[in-house]
Motif scaffolding. Sequence first.
Motif: not given
Length: 206
Positions: A72-74, A142, A205
């Motif tokens: 989740n783009k972390q 992931d 975001n």
Amino acid sequence: MEKIEVVVADASHEKYIDTILATIEEAAKVRGTGIAKRSHEYLATKMREAKAVIALAGDRFAGFSYIETWGNKQYVTTSGLIVHPDFRGLGLARRIKDMTFTLARKRWPHAKIFSLTSGAAVMSMNTRLGYKPVTFADLTDDEAFWRGCQGCINVDVLERTGRKYCICTAMMYDPEEHLPAKIPEEVLQRIHDIDEKQEIPVSSNG
């Protein structure tokens, strides 16, 4: 030698993909190390999403790297760094690495950027940018990322160790340890110009 430009790739650069893949494969053979294989469509998608950087000397392919996001783009990786043999020894790998790193920091400023590499040159560049060695447990969980290792000749080592270690060294840049990001103003301006042209989202975001 003519000027080499390092730019964020777009769909117009898809014509270079076969050359990029061949250069990556040949480099892996020469080094005798593993590398995760990527498909033509995979790299084409990176170019369309403005997640790739390409170096060109006129119309000649000189170098390449791409960006991927995980969890989740972390987490973010800058991967597939390659310089064509005709353009090695010119500091081009560092220019490409700087561009992908800066682009990743600009688009996902709070993401951890990590690297799996067996190359001493990449380790040196990572260290200069603020990466630190970490264990594999510190990386993203992931599953999509780890599936990418299936194309590597050393995947059996990774699987035998329960994904605890492999031939590659894990390194990570944690933005929380480096805020605010120390990116040169001229590089920021260049990225800003590219973002405006390609309408890249730059919010935190993602």
